[in-house]
Design a protein around this motif. Structure first.
Motif: not given
Length: 437
Positions: A353-373
């Motif tokens: 993501i950080m290589r290709y992002t345009t800095g607009h919106t990025e999203a994650i689907g996860a239930t592991d709080i350590r991963v989302t953090r």
């Protein structure tokens, strides 16, 4: 026998036509500057104009649609893509929606004069930082005539004076809309030039606007990557970069797959041409094959074309997959296409993501709080979504009521820009004769 007309440059090296166009832009900017320095309107006065403008737009719908039809016909004659034709098209319902946007802005709190912070110094000085208008606000935008009215409404409520440079493809629509708005301003006893439409016969009028230092305070481009880049790199007045969205959705091994699938499909298909559409889905390699298949077949069932490395997803048995190239990872498709990549966990997802992002919106689907953090701490974007669709990055959905655009830069404003983001601040310092030693 035919005769040719010789176009002679003037003393500045410009043709007569270009010289006239440039003079018109600068004259309108000068008028806007003068209006911006008039005593400010009260909130009551602003709201009265906005509501009157909303009513007038509805009353003159037939006139607006006739002008819009001319643009539609001209667009089709030039071979304009039907997706762009749809952006350009106005209907009675769409005009009613545009008018409703003005009524919505009238209901919003007026940001001008709000105290951002205030305190009393030990020496007795009273310090207040208050919101003030930016001043003359240039807007450069493509196709969508609704932006003409949105920009007017938000500029008026925030105390700014807009200079609107729409696209040639929407010339007749924009002319009709600005005519309605100017008639309302005149009827309310205000200068008709409180909103002005700039010439659009050549691209050079954009350059005239974005280099009018001393007359224009800010320019906001709204459109495709090419337009935004041209304005931001060519301007000598301050700009706010908006819009380009190569948005990713990462599905972690801990995700609720049913939920994540729905979110990916929604982000891609709700409106595939907008800047908050999901353009890349990243799948955790630890996801079971059936989970990966669920996400990808749901996209295909929704009519989305997958662009992927056949070596990564070949064992899933998916048909009709386009072999991805390096260009796909940076692509803002604006269509029913999506890039697909398998990644080794959240760490590789974030690096991609950080290589290709345009800095607009990025999203994650996860239930592991350590991963989302980890994801929210390490992804740098205007909006980071956890277990929700990228489609939510929108000023109205954020509770702002309306937006002028979505800023992807870091200075002044970032993310959806509502009324407060169209103001600057000034300090008011009140003393009782204190002198500095």
């Amino acid at each position: 026998m035919t005769t040719s007309t010789t176009i002679t440059p003037d003393s500045t090296g410009l043709t007569a036509e270009r010289s006239a166009e440039r003079s018109e832009v600068l004259a309108k900017a000068t008028t806007a500057r003068e209006i911006s320095r008039r005593p400010p309107l009260s909130t009551t006065e602003k709201n009265r104009v906005l509501l009157a403008a909303a009513d007038a737009l509805v009353e003159r719908t037939a006139e607006i649609l006739t002008a819009n039809d001319r643009d539609i016909v001209a667009g089709r004659e030039r071979g304009m893509d039907e997706a762009l034709i749809d952006r350009l098209r106005l209907t009675a319902d769409r005009v009613e929606g545009i008018a409703g946007g003005l009524r919505q802005v009238a209901d919003l709190p007026d940001p001008v004069g709000d105290v951002v912070r205030g305190y009393r110094r030990p020496n007795g000085l009273e310090m207040r930082q208050v919101r003030v208008p930016l001043g003359v606000m240039g807007m450069v935008y493509e196709a969508r005539p609704n932006v003409t009215v949105d920009a007017f409404g938000l500029a008026l409520k925030s105390g700014n004076v807009p200079l609107l440079r729409g696209s040639k493809s929407a010339f007749h629509s924009n002319t009709a809309l600005v005519g309605v708005l100017q008639d309302v301003l005149g009827a309310q006893g205000l200068p008709r030039e409180t909103v002005q439409l700039l010439p659009c016969s050549t691209r050079e009028s954009v350059r005239d606007l974005i280099t009018a230092r001393g007359l224009v305070d800010i320019v906001i481009p709204r459109g495709g990557a090419g337009l935004i880049n041209a304005v931001v790199t060519g301007a000598t007045v301050p700009t706010i970069e908006t819009g380009t969205g190569n948005c990713h959705f990462y599905v972690d091994a801990s995700a609720d797959v049913e939920e994540a699938t729905a979110l990916v499909v929604n982000g891609k298909t709700r409106r595939c041409s907008v800047c908050n559409a999901t353009e890349t889905v990243l799948l955790d390699s630890a996801l079971p094959a059936e989970a990966k298949m669920k996400v990808l077949t749901a996209l295909q069932d929704a009519g989305v074309t997958l662009h992927a490395d056949p070596g990564e997803i070949g064992d899933l048995g998916l048909g009709d997959v386009v072999a991805a190239t390096e260009a796909d990872w940076a692509e803002e498709y604006g269509s029913l296409d999506i890039a697909v990549k398998i990644v080794d966990g959240v760490g590789e997802a974030v690096r991609h993501i950080m290589r290709y992002t345009t800095g607009h919106t990025e999203a994650i689907g996860a239930t592991d709080i350590r991963v989302t953090r980890y994801f929210t701490d390490n992804v740098d974007a205007a909006a980071v979504m956890v277990n929700t669709s990228t489609a939510w990055t929108d000023g109205e959905m954020f509770g702002f009521g309306a937006e002028i655009g979505i800023s992807t830069q870091k200075l002044h404003a970032r993310g959806p820009m509502g009324l407060p983001e169209l103001t600057s601040t000034k300090w008011i310092v009140t003393g009782e004769g204190q002198t500095r030693p």
